[in-house]
Design an enzyme around this catalytic site. Structure first.
Site, PDB file in Angstrom:
ATOM      1  N   HIS A 107       0.840  -1.209   0.000  1.00  0.00           N
ATOM      2  CA  HIS A 107       0.000   0.000   0.000  1.00  0.00           C
ATOM      3  C   HIS A 107       0.874   1.259   0.000  1.00  0.00           C
ATOM      4  CE1 HIS A 107      -2.985  -2.652   2.399  1.00  0.00           C
ATOM      5  NE2 HIS A 107      -3.555  -2.442   1.218  1.00  0.00           N
ATOM      6  N   LYS A 131     -15.524  -8.045   4.057  1.00  0.00           N
ATOM      7  CA  LYS A 131     -14.373  -8.347   4.924  1.00  0.00           C
ATOM      8  C   LYS A 131     -14.733  -8.155   6.396  1.00  0.00           C
ATOM      9  CE  LYS A 131     -10.711  -7.274   1.606  1.00  0.00           C
ATOM     10  NZ  LYS A 131      -9.679  -6.286   1.206  1.00  0.00           N
ATOM     11  N   ARG A 141      -1.824  -5.707  -8.339  1.00  0.00           N
ATOM     12  CA  ARG A 141      -0.683  -6.590  -8.090  1.00  0.00           C
ATOM     13  C   ARG A 141      -0.486  -7.600  -9.211  1.00  0.00           C
ATOM     14  NH1 ARG A 141      -3.004  -8.107  -2.321  1.00  0.00           N
ATOM     15  NH2 ARG A 141      -4.768  -8.146  -3.737  1.00  0.00           N
ATOM     16  N   SER A 193      -2.790  -7.670   2.950  1.00  0.00           N
ATOM     17  CA  SER A 193      -3.009  -7.548   4.398  1.00  0.00           C
ATOM     18  C   SER A 193      -3.370  -8.922   4.981  1.00  0.00           C
ATOM     19  CB  SER A 193      -4.144  -6.565   4.687  1.00  0.00           C
ATOM     20  OG  SER A 193      -3.809  -5.298   4.203  1.00  0.00           O
TER      21      SER A 193
HETATM   22  O1  PNS Z   1      -8.832  -2.708   0.202  1.00  0.00           O
HETATM   23  P1  PNS Z   1     -10.132  -3.174  -0.383  1.00  0.00           P
HETATM   24  O2  PNS Z   1     -10.925  -3.959   0.656  1.00  0.00           O
HETATM   25  O3  PNS Z   1      -9.961  -3.930  -1.664  1.00  0.00           O
HETATM   26  O4  PNS Z   1     -10.967  -1.835  -0.719  1.00  0.00           O
HETATM   27  C1  PNS Z   1     -12.291  -1.914  -1.209  1.00  0.00           C
HETATM   28  C2  PNS Z   1     -13.019  -0.594  -0.971  1.00  0.00           C
HETATM   29  C3  PNS Z   1     -13.035  -0.270   0.523  1.00  0.00           C
HETATM   30  C4  PNS Z   1     -12.319   0.508  -1.735  1.00  0.00           C
HETATM   31  C5  PNS Z   1     -14.498  -0.740  -1.499  1.00  0.00           C
HETATM   32  O5  PNS Z   1     -15.108  -1.803  -0.840  1.00  0.00           O
HETATM   33  C6  PNS Z   1     -15.306   0.546  -1.317  1.00  0.00           C
HETATM   34  O6  PNS Z   1     -15.156   1.468  -2.080  1.00  0.00           O
HETATM   35  N1  PNS Z   1     -16.160   0.573  -0.258  1.00  0.00           N
HETATM   36  C7  PNS Z   1     -16.969   1.742   0.041  1.00  0.00           C
HETATM   37  C8  PNS Z   1     -18.418   1.508  -0.409  1.00  0.00           C
HETATM   38  C9  PNS Z   1     -18.567   1.780  -1.906  1.00  0.00           C
HETATM   39  O7  PNS Z   1     -18.332   2.859  -2.398  1.00  0.00           O
HETATM   40  N2  PNS Z   1     -19.022   0.736  -2.653  1.00  0.00           N
HETATM   41  C10 PNS Z   1     -19.264   0.859  -4.091  1.00  0.00           C
HETATM   42  C11 PNS Z   1     -18.068   0.472  -4.939  1.00  0.00           C
HETATM   43  S1  PNS Z   1     -17.686  -1.234  -4.745  1.00  0.00           S
END
Ligand code: PNS
Length: 159
Positions: A18, A42, A91, A129
């Site tokens: 990150h 998650k 990645r 992570s």
């Molecule tokens: O590190 P991650 O878990 O891959 O990140 C995913 C994240 C947190 C960026 C995604 O789940 C997110 O944007 N969550 C906020 C809710 C949202 O906007 N959802 C719509 C797009 S999936």
């Protein structure tokens, strides 16, 4: 016009992978807002506050990076920050489908916000992570994978 990017994620916890993306993003954009958001698929180990605090510690030396959390949609956070870019790390090919789904959804929600991808440094292409937490849980050496503050926080969690 300032180039403002949002770098979103769960960051549970932040890894060198990150950090690589955040640092390189900070060289490209005027401001990078790192945002801890909820990923409903998650089950996090660290609280949102703990994740933000670790992120703040490890990005303290990058002046154009700010760390926050947000309860809601990523595109709403981006609009609040007047950011027109979402920055994500890629990645490997295995990330592609997941990222395409998020990117497409965000574009439907807000067509004026572009998602930019940066390839993670090869050295971190295997790193997540989840894998760090797995190794830390069983007492493995994670010193090459996460900054010292994160290493200590993980040791404390699994004590
Ligand atoms: O590190 P991650 O878990 O891959 O990140 C995913 C994240 C947190 C960026 C995604 O789940 C997110 O944007 N969550 C906020 C809710 C949202 O906007 N959802 C719509 C797009 S999936």
């Amino acid at each position: 016009m300032s180039k403002i990017a949002v770098c979103p994620g769960s960051f549970d916890p932040v890894t060198y992978g990150h950090l690589d993306i955040i640092k390189r993003g900070a060289n490209v954009f005027d401001e990078v807002h790192v945002c801890v958001l909820n990923n409903s698929s998650k089950n996090p180990l660290f609280t949102v506050e703990e994740r933000c605090e670790l992120l703040r510690q490890v990005t303290a030396d990058i002046p154009n990076v700010k760390v926050e959390s947000f309860k809601g949609l990523l595109v709403d956070y981006a609009k609040e920050k007047k950011a027109n870019v979402i920055l994500r790390g890629l990645r490997a090919v295995s990330d592609f489908e997941y990222e395409m789904q998020i990117t497409s959804m965000n574009r439907i929600l807000e067509e004026n916000i572009e998602t930019f991808f940066m390839m993670t440094n090869n050295q971190y292409s295997f790193l997540s992570s989840s894998i760090v937490k797995e190794v830390a849980k069983y007492g493995g050496d994670i010193s090459e994978l996460v900054p010292k503050a994160v290493q200590e926080a993980l040791i404390e969690k699994f004590k």
